[in-house]
Design an enzyme around this catalytic site. Structure first.
Site, PDB file in Angstrom:
ATOM      1  N   ARG A  83       0.887  -1.151  -0.112  1.00  0.00           N
ATOM      2  CA  ARG A  83      -0.045  -0.091  -0.095  1.00  0.00           C
ATOM      3  C   ARG A  83       0.926   1.146   0.056  1.00  0.00           C
ATOM      4  O   ARG A  83       1.593   1.555   0.920  1.00  0.00           O
ATOM      5  CB  ARG A  83      -1.047   0.043   1.057  1.00  0.00           C
ATOM      6  CG  ARG A  83      -1.717   1.300   1.246  1.00  0.00           C
ATOM      7  CD  ARG A  83      -2.758   0.868   2.528  1.00  0.00           C
ATOM      8  NE  ARG A  83      -3.440   2.519   2.720  1.00  0.00           N
ATOM      9  CZ  ARG A  83      -3.377   3.385   3.581  1.00  0.00           C
ATOM     10  NH1 ARG A  83      -2.578   2.989   4.747  1.00  0.00           N
ATOM     11  NH2 ARG A  83      -3.837   4.706   3.423  1.00  0.00           N
ATOM     12  N   HIS A 126      -2.685  11.029   0.744  1.00  0.00           N
ATOM     13  CA  HIS A 126      -2.287  10.953   2.223  1.00  0.00           C
ATOM     14  C   HIS A 126      -1.556  12.141   2.750  1.00  0.00           C
ATOM     15  O   HIS A 126      -0.480  12.270   2.833  1.00  0.00           O
ATOM     16  CB  HIS A 126      -1.473   9.630   2.123  1.00  0.00           C
ATOM     17  CG  HIS A 126      -1.131   8.991   3.459  1.00  0.00           C
ATOM     18  ND1 HIS A 126      -1.292   7.667   3.556  1.00  0.00           N
ATOM     19  CD2 HIS A 126      -0.846   9.434   4.746  1.00  0.00           C
ATOM     20  CE1 HIS A 126      -0.894   7.330   5.106  1.00  0.00           C
ATOM     21  NE2 HIS A 126      -0.770   8.360   5.588  1.00  0.00           N
ATOM     22  N   GLU A 171      -7.520   8.633   6.068  1.00  0.00           N
ATOM     23  CA  GLU A 171      -8.159   9.470   7.229  1.00  0.00           C
ATOM     24  C   GLU A 171      -8.304  10.709   7.025  1.00  0.00           C
ATOM     25  O   GLU A 171      -7.745  11.769   7.557  1.00  0.00           O
ATOM     26  CB  GLU A 171      -6.775   9.056   8.198  1.00  0.00           C
ATOM     27  CG  GLU A 171      -6.424   7.624   8.393  1.00  0.00           C
ATOM     28  CD  GLU A 171      -5.124   7.690   9.286  1.00  0.00           C
ATOM     29  OE1 GLU A 171      -4.884   8.696   9.851  1.00  0.00           O
ATOM     30  OE2 GLU A 171      -4.977   6.485   9.814  1.00  0.00           O
ATOM     31  N   ASN A 297      -7.815   1.919   9.639  1.00  0.00           N
ATOM     32  CA  ASN A 297      -6.665   1.957  10.197  1.00  0.00           C
ATOM     33  C   ASN A 297      -6.855   2.049  11.880  1.00  0.00           C
ATOM     34  O   ASN A 297      -7.897   2.760  12.388  1.00  0.00           O
ATOM     35  CB  ASN A 297      -5.922   3.337  10.028  1.00  0.00           C
ATOM     36  CG  ASN A 297      -5.494   3.329   8.303  1.00  0.00           C
ATOM     37  OD1 ASN A 297      -5.556   2.416   7.722  1.00  0.00           O
ATOM     38  ND2 ASN A 297      -5.043   4.433   8.016  1.00  0.00           N
ATOM     39  N   TYR A 299      -4.765   2.092  15.683  1.00  0.00           N
ATOM     40  CA  TYR A 299      -3.828   1.971  16.517  1.00  0.00           C
ATOM     41  C   TYR A 299      -3.927   1.793  18.008  1.00  0.00           C
ATOM     42  O   TYR A 299      -3.379   0.956  18.738  1.00  0.00           O
ATOM     43  CB  TYR A 299      -2.799   2.990  16.463  1.00  0.00           C
ATOM     44  CG  TYR A 299      -2.467   3.231  15.116  1.00  0.00           C
ATOM     45  CD1 TYR A 299      -1.054   2.477  14.752  1.00  0.00           C
ATOM     46  CD2 TYR A 299      -2.754   3.903  13.941  1.00  0.00           C
ATOM     47  CE1 TYR A 299      -0.666   2.575  13.540  1.00  0.00           C
ATOM     48  CE2 TYR A 299      -2.382   3.727  12.748  1.00  0.00           C
ATOM     49  CZ  TYR A 299      -0.955   3.461  12.534  1.00  0.00           C
ATOM     50  OH  TYR A 299      -0.381   3.266  11.195  1.00  0.00           O
ATOM     51  N   GLU A 353      -4.129   0.028   8.101  1.00  0.00           N
ATOM     52  CA  GLU A 353      -2.877   0.217   9.019  1.00  0.00           C
ATOM     53  C   GLU A 353      -2.929  -0.555  10.136  1.00  0.00           C
ATOM     54  O   GLU A 353      -3.991  -0.259  10.926  1.00  0.00           O
ATOM     55  CB  GLU A 353      -2.555   1.597   8.960  1.00  0.00           C
ATOM     56  CG  GLU A 353      -2.040   2.617   7.931  1.00  0.00           C
ATOM     57  CD  GLU A 353      -2.002   3.849   8.184  1.00  0.00           C
ATOM     58  OE1 GLU A 353      -1.749   4.472   9.381  1.00  0.00           O
ATOM     59  OE2 GLU A 353      -2.106   4.803   7.251  1.00  0.00           O
TER      60      GLU A 353
HETATM   61  C1  FCB Z   1      -1.648   7.174  10.714  1.00  0.00           C
HETATM   62  C2  FCB Z   1      -1.184   7.868   9.353  1.00  0.00           C
HETATM   63  C3  FCB Z   1       0.267   7.067   9.040  1.00  0.00           C
HETATM   64  C4  FCB Z   1       1.222   6.795  10.420  1.00  0.00           C
HETATM   65  C5  FCB Z   1       0.377   6.257  11.589  1.00  0.00           C
HETATM   66  C6  FCB Z   1       1.091   6.195  12.439  1.00  0.00           C
HETATM   67  O1  FCB Z   1      -2.493   8.107  11.185  1.00  0.00           O
HETATM   68  O2  FCB Z   1      -2.078   7.415   8.318  1.00  0.00           O
HETATM   69  O3  FCB Z   1       0.608   8.112   8.178  1.00  0.00           O
HETATM   70  O4  FCB Z   1       1.666   8.233  10.399  1.00  0.00           O
HETATM   71  O5  FCB Z   1      -0.659   7.046  11.675  1.00  0.00           O
END
Ligand code: FCB
Length: 443
Positions: A83, A126, A171, A297, A299, A353
């Protein structure tokens, strides 16, 4: 701590058609800035105190020069897909035509990946908006949505069938809220009116681009990538729960509900008249264009409590956290996926992600990032749990292929499964990279 990545034998994620990939974004890795137009992140980096280490994206990982060896590296990891994002300021001129040199840079990459049988997942935006477009209002100007459609039109014609999947935006929450509402990302604008306006124009840009992508590239998959930070109340008290629901609507549902339901969350009515986005007749239908896939995405999660004056207040994340201070809470990923699946009629999902910044140490030429392997293990398990509960997840991308420019954090936070020495540009596969490779090749 986990040292070996594994999944239960019966897992769908071990089937050969579950796609494993690695992800990057243009501004974060390319460099080669003198071969493209300036973008809002160049300007932001040049503004004192915006990026923690005062760094910029002029050279980054120098992928602009090293792309051939980077493709060999990707191939050596045995992934099914890569990607990447296209730098709008590299492929389009000030007058809006294609920049042939910039387009050729990507055509070479796409052709090389095709030869290696690696599927390409392209993201068209992006975050690197050409500066001249920002100078005429950027995402606050409705016209930018039409400029984005024209860029998507030209580039998808130029790429032909080399692209497996197009995502319009990465995002839009970050572009609008971080960039135009609280100003911690480029272009650093502040104010709710700005944030809400930018969000609407971004979503409109997405819908307009979907129309041309379907026309130009009917055989590839088209969608969008959203980030989700699931919201949890600090306690069971009704006030905390209400604060958490509000935050969820504002940060998460704001971007997905228009795509599937053609409307913003109810809380839009609580926003003052002067901060309302300018929604014109027909906009919501354009935004709700059917999607072939949704990129998710993930985290971390966030915890909220009630407040006398504000609709919500975020509380500090509990341990364990990663090197960037984000709580490790994989269960939120399972719950996120199942709750989205309950709420909306979803197309297939890709985890576009997921990954962790860790304080890596290069010792005797190797990086034993067992903490990162552990992060991947618990999140792969979380995806697997969601699949068992009926969510149609088709693939998973590690963020990131290699350490890179982490936006306002500069080069201080390392997310790669490959280490980058920024003085020598030497790449070293971390233990997590080897484990990812092993997991994929053992299917
Ligand atoms: C996301 C972004 C990516 C990267 C990660 C850690 O928000 O899409 O570019 O910075 O966080």
């Amino acid at each position: 701590m986990t040292v070996k990545l594994s999944l239960p034998k019966s897992s769908n994620m071990l089937s050969p058609d579950f796609i494993y990939g690695v992800a990057t974004a243009a501004f974060q890795i390319e460099g080669g800035a003198n071969k493209r137009l300036p973008c809002i992140w160049d300007t932001f980096c040049d503004t004192p105190q915006k990026v923690i280490d005062g760094s910029n994206g002029l050279i980054a990982c120098d992928h602009f020069s090293l792309w051939q060896q980077d493709i060999e590296l990707i191939d050596s990891l045995g992934v099914d897909a890569y990607r990447l994002s296209i730098s709008w300021p590299r492929v389009i001129t000030q007058s809006g035509d294609l920049n042939t040199e910039g387009v050729n840079f990507y055509l070479n990459i796409l052709n090389a990946l095709k030869k290696k049988n690696i599927k390409v997942f392209v993201t068209l935006y992006h975050w690197d908006l050409p500066q001249h477009i920002e100078d005429s209002g950027g995402w606050l100007n409705r016209d930018t949505a039409y400029k984005f459609r024209d860029y998507a039109d030209l580039i998808s014609q130029a790429f032909g069938d080399l692209v497996h999947s197009y995502a319009t935006l990465n995002e839009p929450f970050c572009s609008s809220y971080l960039g135009y509402e609280i100003g911690i990302h480029a272009p650093g604008k502040i104010g709710q009116a700005n944030g809400r306006k930018a969000a609407h124009h971004l979503l409109l840009a997405h819908g307009l681009a979907m129309q041309v992508l379907n026309k130009n590239s009917p055989n590839s998959q088209h969608g969008i990538v959203l980030n989700f930070t699931p919201c949890y109340p600090q306690s069971n008290a009704e006030a905390d729960q209400a604060a958490s629901r509000y935050a969820d609507d504002y940060f998460n549902q704001w971007y997905i509900k228009p795509l599937f339901d053609g409307e913003y969350p109810e809380i839009i009515n609580q926003i003052s008249n002067e901060n309302q986005p300018d929604i014109q007749p027909g906009d919501m239908e354009i935004i709700a264009h059917p999607l072939d896939f949704l990129g998710v995405n993930f985290y971390t999660r966030a915890i909220y409590k009630a407040d006398n004056k504000l609709p919500y207040v975020q509380v500090a994340p509990p341990e364990p956290t990663t090197d960037i201070g984000w709580e490790i809470y994989p269960n939120a990923l399972t719950t996120l996926l199942t709750s989205l699946n309950d709420k909306y009629t979803l197309p297939p999902i890709y985890i576009t992600e997921n990954g962790a910044a860790m304080a890596d140490e290069l010792i005797d030429g190797s990086i034993e990032d067992l903490d990162r392997i552990d992060y991947y293990q618990v999140h792969l398990n979380a995806v697997n749990d969601a699949i068992i509960k009926g969510v149609n997840v088709k693939g998973y991308f590690a963020w990131s292929l290699m350490d890179n420019f982490e936006w306002a954090e500069g080069y201080l936070k390392r997310f790669g499964i490959v280490h980058v020495n920024y003085n020598t540009q030497v790449r070293t596969i971390k233990a997590s990279g080897y484990e990812y490779k092993r997991l994929i090749s053992n299917r």
